[in-house]
Design a protein around this motif. Sequence first.
Motif, PDB file in Angstrom:
ATOM      1  N   ASP A 103      -2.958 127.785  99.876  1.00 28.26           N
ATOM      2  CA  ASP A 103      -3.656 126.769  99.084  1.00 28.26           C
ATOM      3  C   ASP A 103      -3.018 125.391  99.214  1.00 28.26           C
ATOM      4  N   GLU A 104      -1.697 125.360  99.387  1.00 26.41           N
ATOM      5  CA  GLU A 104      -1.031 124.061  99.495  1.00 26.41           C
ATOM      6  C   GLU A 104      -1.365 123.339 100.801  1.00 26.41           C
ATOM      7  N   HIS A 105      -1.954 124.059 101.775  1.00 25.90           N
ATOM      8  CA  HIS A 105      -2.376 123.420 103.022  1.00 25.90           C
ATOM      9  C   HIS A 105      -3.807 122.884 102.940  1.00 25.90           C
ATOM     10  N   MET A 106      -4.546 123.279 101.904  1.00 27.70           N
ATOM     11  CA  MET A 106      -5.962 122.926 101.853  1.00 27.70           C
ATOM     12  C   MET A 106      -6.257 121.431 101.795  1.00 27.70           C
ATOM     13  N   PRO A 107      -5.426 120.607 101.138  1.00 24.77           N
ATOM     14  CA  PRO A 107      -5.704 119.174 101.211  1.00 24.77           C
ATOM     15  C   PRO A 107      -5.737 118.655 102.645  1.00 24.77           C
ATOM     16  N   VAL A 108      -4.871 119.186 103.494  1.00 23.68           N
ATOM     17  CA  VAL A 108      -4.844 118.786 104.897  1.00 23.68           C
ATOM     18  C   VAL A 108      -6.069 119.338 105.630  1.00 23.68           C
ATOM     19  N   VAL A 109      -6.382 120.609 105.381  1.00 27.73           N
ATOM     20  CA  VAL A 109      -7.510 121.253 106.062  1.00 27.73           C
ATOM     21  C   VAL A 109      -8.828 120.594 105.666  1.00 27.73           C
ATOM     22  N   VAL A 110      -9.027 120.374 104.381  1.00 32.92           N
ATOM     23  CA  VAL A 110     -10.264 119.748 103.904  1.00 32.92           C
ATOM     24  C   VAL A 110     -10.378 118.324 104.450  1.00 32.92           C
ATOM     25  N   GLY A 111      -9.279 117.595 104.436  1.00 33.75           N
ATOM     26  CA  GLY A 111      -9.305 116.230 104.953  1.00 33.75           C
ATOM     27  C   GLY A 111      -9.651 116.183 106.431  1.00 33.75           C
ATOM     28  N   ALA A 112      -9.125 117.138 107.184  1.00 39.33           N
ATOM     29  CA  ALA A 112      -9.372 117.159 108.622  1.00 39.33           C
ATOM     30  C   ALA A 112     -10.805 117.575 108.949  1.00 39.33           C
ATOM     31  N   LEU A 113     -11.323 118.582 108.237  1.00 44.03           N
ATOM     32  CA  LEU A 113     -12.636 119.130 108.574  1.00 44.03           C
ATOM     33  C   LEU A 113     -13.788 118.424 107.857  1.00 44.03           C
ATOM     34  N   ALA A 114     -13.765 118.458 106.521  1.00 45.95           N
ATOM     35  CA  ALA A 114     -14.850 117.844 105.754  1.00 45.95           C
ATOM     36  C   ALA A 114     -14.750 116.324 105.756  1.00 45.95           C
TER      37      ALA A 114
END
Length: 256
Positions: free
Chosen positions: A68-79
């Motif tokens: 979950d702590e990686h999701m800000p990076v993942v969401v920013g990169a994809l969405a």
Amino acid sequence: MSLVVIKLGGAVMEQAEPALKLFRTVADLQAKGHQVVLVHGGGIFVEQQMQAQQLVSDKLDGLRVTPDEHMPVVVGALAGYANKLLVSYAKQSGVDACGISLADGGITTATVLNPKLGAVGTCQAADPALVQALLSAGKVPVISSIAMSAEGRLLNVNGDDAATVIAQLLSADLVLLSDVDGVLDGNKQLIPQLDEAGIEQLIADGVITDGMIPKTKAALATARSLSRPIAVANWRYPERLAGLLQGEPVGTRILP
């Protein structure tokens, strides 16, 4: 009027000219009366951001393990970046696109795929109203593979699975664009068509590996649910998409 869902990977988004060429093809398809929806991943952008922030990203069975702590990076990169980059390419090609995600408008519902994978989800088709409204307005929906659970938890969904669900949502044809011409045999030759038995045998033999495993399984699941073949083709030749929609042999056809 035919409706086609096209799944893009990160590779086509890395370089401007292939992406612009793809969107020019989308414009041609629209001019011929086809409606087009794009679904994208963008793992390469996630990797870049992970490295920039010195975060370790592992994979399990071809899927990214996402705490979950990686999701800000993942969401920013994809969405964020990947999605708006595609909308930018669309604009430059004269295509009126609208960037959304699996989490928007209730178009999908999502649950955790496997607790070992963290915030990785699997999604199901739900309400097509938002996508249909965009299509009715003449726009090309560009959908990122970020979904949301019923509790509001953001989840990272495999891009091929996301495209499968959107094709199911709209009862549309599906094309999975890859960096190869389709599924290749042990001698690197194109396999014109495959069914479930053939896919399972090639996986067992180690011919279909890594990211091609979820790609072929997603195509098979969609072929079954829609009772129609699904195409796996090369993003380098988007001009072939028009022929594919007319039934011409392009890439590998995954049979239901």
